[in-house]
Design an enzyme around this catalytic site. Structure first.
Site, PDB file in Angstrom:
ATOM      1  N   ILE A 154      45.181  53.168  30.868  1.00 26.19           N
ATOM      2  CA  ILE A 154      44.701  51.893  30.331  1.00 26.19           C
ATOM      3  C   ILE A 154      45.087  51.773  28.857  1.00 26.19           C
ATOM      4  O   ILE A 154      45.295  50.682  28.336  1.00 26.19           O
ATOM      5  CB  ILE A 154      43.162  51.811  30.480  1.00 26.19           C
ATOM      6  CG1 ILE A 154      42.763  51.875  31.958  1.00 26.19           C
ATOM      7  CG2 ILE A 154      42.594  50.568  29.813  1.00 26.19           C
ATOM      8  CD1 ILE A 154      41.318  52.270  32.194  1.00 26.19           C
ATOM      9  N   HIS A 199      53.326  45.314  30.387  1.00 21.59           N
ATOM     10  CA  HIS A 199      51.957  44.951  30.007  1.00 21.59           C
ATOM     11  C   HIS A 199      51.867  44.572  28.528  1.00 21.59           C
ATOM     12  O   HIS A 199      50.931  44.935  27.847  1.00 21.59           O
ATOM     13  CB  HIS A 199      51.009  46.118  30.342  1.00 21.59           C
ATOM     14  CG  HIS A 199      49.561  45.812  30.088  1.00 21.59           C
ATOM     15  ND1 HIS A 199      48.912  44.748  30.686  1.00 21.59           N
ATOM     16  CD2 HIS A 199      48.632  46.427  29.304  1.00 21.59           C
ATOM     17  CE1 HIS A 199      47.643  44.734  30.277  1.00 21.59           C
ATOM     18  NE2 HIS A 199      47.452  45.738  29.435  1.00 21.59           N
ATOM     19  N   ILE A 208      35.926  49.596  26.097  1.00 20.35           N
ATOM     20  CA  ILE A 208      36.305  49.496  27.510  1.00 20.35           C
ATOM     21  C   ILE A 208      35.534  50.533  28.315  1.00 20.35           C
ATOM     22  O   ILE A 208      34.979  50.233  29.375  1.00 20.35           O
ATOM     23  CB  ILE A 208      37.820  49.714  27.697  1.00 20.35           C
ATOM     24  CG1 ILE A 208      38.624  48.596  27.038  1.00 20.35           C
ATOM     25  CG2 ILE A 208      38.179  49.821  29.188  1.00 20.35           C
ATOM     26  CD1 ILE A 208      40.112  48.887  26.919  1.00 20.35           C
ATOM     27  N   ASN A 217      47.742  56.161  19.431  1.00 18.70           N
ATOM     28  CA  ASN A 217      47.403  56.350  20.843  1.00 18.70           C
ATOM     29  C   ASN A 217      48.366  57.262  21.595  1.00 18.70           C
ATOM     30  O   ASN A 217      47.983  57.914  22.563  1.00 18.70           O
ATOM     31  CB  ASN A 217      47.294  54.989  21.535  1.00 18.70           C
ATOM     32  CG  ASN A 217      46.065  54.221  21.070  1.00 18.70           C
ATOM     33  OD1 ASN A 217      45.228  54.770  20.359  1.00 18.70           O
ATOM     34  ND2 ASN A 217      45.944  52.968  21.472  1.00 18.70           N
TER      35      ASN A 217
END
Length: 311
Positions: free
Chosen positions: A117, A177, A12, A94
């Site tokens: 993100i 999300h 990304i 993460n």
């Protein structure tokens, strides 16, 4: 105006660096940071593109030099999904990465607008909020989960299905999300007439679009290019808002807590980040039911992030 990308050497991050070099306003400073030693080279590479955006690259353990003076920080660092994984499988790795980077943001640029993100966004945003709160610098107007990709996918799929001009198709997406927490408000799309049997399959396709890409790449990555475009669009909107323009984007923020502590809905961006959280508007029966069904999942995702920091 200075924009910093943390995780700029990843799938990304590199695509996002390219898009920001092309799309940010003239005179913007763009700082690229990643732990990987290739990062200064990524900056040199994009710096050869003839636009008036100034690029610098930083690598190593400490993102501080990239963060100094930043107005906007975009965090895409972390591991990507592989087939068979869902976004929550990424949590163990993460969560720690986001915590470490946000601790540096809290010290170096506590007034910056931060766009998360790194997945699972439902949880990593809560982690970021708790870290900033512990540091005494949390401002809920300045922390965002970047859910713009759900909007882009919705616009694309709706325009394809209904034969609409995609550049004029707008689809609000609320909730979170991941999976069932992604709720496109198809009933609010202008110029689209829906049959009952179209709504559920299209909603599911939007919810599972990330998995569609992961499987199609057959172990070779996740949605990096479309995610980079989504993040670039959100960054441009933030920069416009900070510059005094009125912009509305759907984004995952801490609002009034009516549905959950963090919730994605249309937000008016301005000079302080979130200027106003806008109402989600009228829902169809299907959407109302889907909203009620997703809330336990969304709240559990948020609680996971809070507990990661607070125990």
């Amino acid at each position: 105006m200075k924009v910093a990308v943390l995780g700029a050497a990843g799938g990304i991050g590199q695509a996002l660096a390219l898009l920001l070099k092309l799309q940010l306003p003239a005179g913007t400073d763009l700082a690229l940071y990643d732990i990987a030693p290739v990062t200064p080279g990524v900056a040199v590479d994009v710096s050869h593109i003839p636009t008036a955006v100034n690029v610098k690259g930083f690598s190593g353990e400490d993102p501080t030099p990239a963060l100094e003076g930043a107005d906007v920080v975009l965090i895409s660092a972390g591991v990507a999904r592989k087939p068979g994984m869902d976004r929550s499988d990424l949590f163990n790795i993460n969560a720690g990465i986001v915590r470490g980077l946000i601790e540096k943001v809290a010290i170096t640029c506590p007034k910056a607008c931060v766009g998360i993100i790194t997945n699972p966004v439902n949880t990593t945003v809560a982690i970021a909020a708790e870290v900033l709160k512990k540091a005494g610098v949390y401002d809920k107007r300045k922390l965002f989960g970047v859910t713009t990709l759900d909007v882009l996918r919705s616009e694309t799929f709706v325009a394809e299905l209904k034969g609409l001009n995609v550049s004029r198709t707008s689809v609000p997406v609320i909730g979170g999300h991941s999976g069932v927490t992604i709720l496109p408000l198809l009933s609010q799309v202008q110029y689209a007439k829906w049959n009952e049997e179209e709504i559920e399959p299209l909603t599911k396709r939007i919810q599972n679009a990330g998995t569609e890409v992961v499987n199609a790449k057959a172990g070779g990555g996740s949605a990096t290019l479309s995610m980079a475009q989504a993040a670039a669009r959100f960054a441009r909107s933030l920069v416009k808002g900070l510059s005094g323009e009125t912009v509305v984007e759907c984004t995952y923020v801490e609002g009034d807590g009516k549905y959950a502590r963090f919730f994605s809905q249309p937000v008016r961006l301005g000079k302080e980040g979130v200027e106003e959280i806008l109402p989600i508007g009228p829902l169809s029966n299907f959407e109302q039911q889907a909203l009620e069904n997703m809330l336990p999942t969304l709240r559990a995702d948020i609680e996971l992030g809070e507990k990661f920091i607070n125990g």
